[in-house]
Design an enzyme around this catalytic site. Structure first.
Site, mmCIF file in Angstrom:
data_model
loop_
_atom_site.group_PDB
_atom_site.id
_atom_site.type_symbol
_atom_site.label_atom_id
_atom_site.label_comp_id
_atom_site.label_asym_id
_atom_site.label_seq_id
_atom_site.Cartn_x
_atom_site.Cartn_y
_atom_site.Cartn_z
ATOM 1 C CB CYS A 85 -0.960 0.001 1.190
ATOM 2 S SG CYS A 85 -0.346 0.791 2.677
ATOM 3 C CD GLU A 86 -0.593 5.431 -3.638
ATOM 4 O OE1 GLU A 86 0.075 5.092 -4.614
ATOM 5 O OE2 GLU A 86 -1.486 6.289 -3.692
ATOM 6 C CG HIS A 87 -2.152 5.479 1.793
ATOM 7 N ND1 HIS A 87 -3.331 4.823 1.523
ATOM 8 C CD2 HIS A 87 -2.094 6.519 0.933
ATOM 9 C CE1 HIS A 87 -3.969 5.455 0.552
ATOM 10 N NE2 HIS A 87 -3.224 6.477 0.166
ATOM 11 C CG HIS A 88 0.194 2.711 6.213
ATOM 12 N ND1 HIS A 88 -1.048 2.660 5.608
ATOM 13 C CD2 HIS A 88 0.070 3.547 7.258
ATOM 14 C CE1 HIS A 88 -1.897 3.419 6.279
ATOM 15 N NE2 HIS A 88 -1.246 3.981 7.287
ATOM 16 C CD GLN A 126 -8.602 -4.148 -2.511
ATOM 17 O OE1 GLN A 126 -8.203 -4.072 -1.353
ATOM 18 N NE2 GLN A 126 -9.668 -4.852 -2.856
ATOM 19 C CG HIS A 154 -5.565 -3.411 2.757
ATOM 20 N ND1 HIS A 154 -5.003 -2.506 1.880
ATOM 21 C CD2 HIS A 154 -6.599 -3.992 2.091
ATOM 22 C CE1 HIS A 154 -5.683 -2.533 0.736
ATOM 23 N NE2 HIS A 154 -6.650 -3.409 0.839
ATOM 24 C CB CYS A 156 -1.472 -0.563 6.582
ATOM 25 S SG CYS A 156 -2.817 -0.390 5.398
#
Ligand SMILES: [Zn+2]
Length: 194
Positions: A85-88, A126, A154, A156
């Site tokens: 995931c590009e956030h975490h 996603q 996920h 995260c």
């Protein structure tokens, strides 16, 4: 699937230095034996997990595009994937199901899995990954319709205890013939057997 060959990047050295710095900032001793080779391992792992940036999924499909009169639904289900995931930058993983209705052209079934592999080996969300797989197939094969369903867990969310530990996130996207509820239903019935 992606080969596990040695990663070759001009940035490896610099990435290792950054990871060494992060380990130190976490309060660890980056020089202790167990951590000595960690920056190199992490950098190489990250390069492998983001290998999809250097691959062209359109080319993969075009290289195996065959003229064929078959015009019923083609389904490839349960394609395993692992992404970040590009956030975490933590993993999310699960299964991708793809259906398309050919319009004169089909592709090798393994190529659909390759496309999933390429888009998943990038920093992702996603929803965008679902859309990108759909668009790639629509653009290269120009089918009467394509539908993509992604089911994922996920890390995260799970590791940070943000939501229910076993929550599964489902996303879907479609074009053309799949605008008809009946066609979507046919596909959904064929992929849900649990
Ligand atoms: Zn995340």
């Amino acid at each position: 699937m992606l080969e596990k060959e040695e990663v070759d990047s001009p940035h490896l050295e610099e990435m290792m230095n950054h990871y060494r710095g992060i380990i130190t900032l976490l309060g660890e001793d980056a020089e202790r034996e167990g951590l000595l080779k960690t920056p190199e391992r992490v950098a190489k792992a990250m390069l492998t997990l983001t290998k999809g940036y250097h691959m062209d999924p359109h080319e993969v499909l075009c290289s195996a595009k065959f003229k064929e009169e078959y015009s019923q639904m083609v389904i490839v289900k349960d394609i395993d994937f692992f992404s970040l995931c590009e956030h975490h930058m933590l993993p999310f993983y699960g299964k991708v199901h793809v259906a398309y209705i050919p319009n004169g052209y089909i592709t090798g079934l393994s190529k659909i899995a390759r496309v999933v592999d390429i888009f998943s080996h990038r920093l992702q969300v996603q929803e965008r990954m679902t859309l990108q797989i759909k668009e790639c197939i629509q653009q290269t094969l120009n089918p009467l319709g394509v539908m993509v369903v992604v089911e994922a867990k996920h890390m995260c969310m799970q590791m940070r205890g943000v939501e229910k530990q076993n929550a599964i996130t489902t996303t879907s996207d479609f074009t053309g013939a799949f605008n008809q509820a009946k066609t979507r239903e046919e596909f959904m019935n064929l992929i849900t057997y649990r």
